[in-house]
Design a protein around this motif. Sequence first.
Motif, PDB file in Angstrom:
ATOM      1  N   THR A 240       0.835  -1.197   0.000  1.00  0.00           N
ATOM      2  CA  THR A 240       0.000   0.000   0.000  1.00  0.00           C
ATOM      3  C   THR A 240       0.870   1.247   0.000  1.00  0.00           C
ATOM      4  OG1 THR A 240      -1.672  -1.181   1.278  1.00  0.00           O
ATOM      5  CG2 THR A 240      -1.805   1.209   1.273  1.00  0.00           C
ATOM      6  N   SER A 241       0.550   2.198  -0.892  1.00  0.00           N
ATOM      7  CA  SER A 241       1.288   3.464  -0.909  1.00  0.00           C
ATOM      8  C   SER A 241       0.590   4.523  -0.070  1.00  0.00           C
ATOM      9  CB  SER A 241       1.430   3.970  -2.342  1.00  0.00           C
ATOM     10  OG  SER A 241       0.152   4.277  -2.878  1.00  0.00           O
ATOM     11  N   GLY A 242      -0.671   4.338   0.210  1.00  0.00           N
ATOM     12  CA  GLY A 242      -1.417   5.301   1.004  1.00  0.00           C
ATOM     13  C   GLY A 242      -2.787   4.757   1.326  1.00  0.00           C
ATOM     14  N   HIS A 243      -3.332   5.211   2.438  1.00  0.00           N
ATOM     15  CA  HIS A 243      -4.646   4.740   2.895  1.00  0.00           C
ATOM     16  C   HIS A 243      -5.529   5.962   3.105  1.00  0.00           C
ATOM     17  CE1 HIS A 243      -6.932   1.810   5.771  1.00  0.00           C
ATOM     18  NE2 HIS A 243      -7.718   2.406   4.914  1.00  0.00           N
ATOM     19  N   LEU A 244      -6.579   6.062   2.303  1.00  0.00           N
ATOM     20  CA  LEU A 244      -7.531   7.160   2.410  1.00  0.00           C
ATOM     21  C   LEU A 244      -8.713   6.727   3.256  1.00  0.00           C
ATOM     22  CD1 LEU A 244      -5.858   7.879  -0.174  1.00  0.00           C
ATOM     23  CD2 LEU A 244      -7.953   8.832  -1.126  1.00  0.00           C
ATOM     24  N   LEU A 245      -9.156   7.610   4.135  1.00  0.00           N
ATOM     25  CA  LEU A 245     -10.341   7.353   4.946  1.00  0.00           C
ATOM     26  C   LEU A 245     -11.320   8.493   4.719  1.00  0.00           C
ATOM     27  CD1 LEU A 245      -7.624   6.586   6.922  1.00  0.00           C
ATOM     28  CD2 LEU A 245      -9.503   5.426   8.062  1.00  0.00           C
ATOM     29  N   VAL A 246     -12.540   8.158   4.345  1.00  0.00           N
ATOM     30  CA  VAL A 246     -13.574   9.160   4.086  1.00  0.00           C
ATOM     31  C   VAL A 246     -14.659   9.020   5.143  1.00  0.00           C
ATOM     32  CG1 VAL A 246     -15.291  10.009   2.456  1.00  0.00           C
ATOM     33  CG2 VAL A 246     -13.085   9.176   1.619  1.00  0.00           C
ATOM     34  N   CYS A 247     -14.904  10.076   5.883  1.00  0.00           N
ATOM     35  CA  CYS A 247     -15.897  10.046   6.961  1.00  0.00           C
ATOM     36  C   CYS A 247     -17.281   9.724   6.421  1.00  0.00           C
ATOM     37  CB  CYS A 247     -15.917  11.393   7.682  1.00  0.00           C
ATOM     38  SG  CYS A 247     -17.196  11.480   8.949  1.00  0.00           S
ATOM     39  N   GLN A 248     -17.959   8.796   7.080  1.00  0.00           N
ATOM     40  CA  GLN A 248     -19.321   8.424   6.693  1.00  0.00           C
ATOM     41  C   GLN A 248     -20.292   8.657   7.854  1.00  0.00           C
ATOM     42  OE1 GLN A 248     -20.211   7.183   3.348  1.00  0.00           O
ATOM     43  NE2 GLN A 248     -18.298   8.329   3.230  1.00  0.00           N
TER      44      GLN A 248
END
Length: 111
Positions: free
Chosen positions: A8-16
């Motif tokens: 993994t190069s990056g982990h995005l988290l989007v608030c739900q």
Amino acid sequence: MTPPYFKTSGHLLVCQHVNCKARGSDLLYKAVWNALDARKLAYFKTGGSVRLTESGCLGACSYGPVMCVYRQREGRLEEGWYAATDFPLAMVVAQAAHDGTDLPEDRKYGP
Ligand code: FES
């Protein structure tokens, strides 16, 4: 049996959570997921490396949709926090994570 591991190069988290959803974060999440898949940036695609996860409240509820990204860069953990995230911004962040380039400063807050 060992589970598969995807680099993994990056982990995005989007608030739900409630306030971000009222500002369209559910549609943002789906659009980003579809784009990561179509552009072969998603971690499970050959050559892809970006993870995307729905998150609970990220603590900036009046400024949503809120997204954060974590990645290892130059031997340290780097984080980026974004307010009023829209699809173009999320994809610039995702591409930067994939390419290992600087995260965008637009709408960035926090450390
Ligand atoms: S509801 Fe999204 S940051 Fe709180």
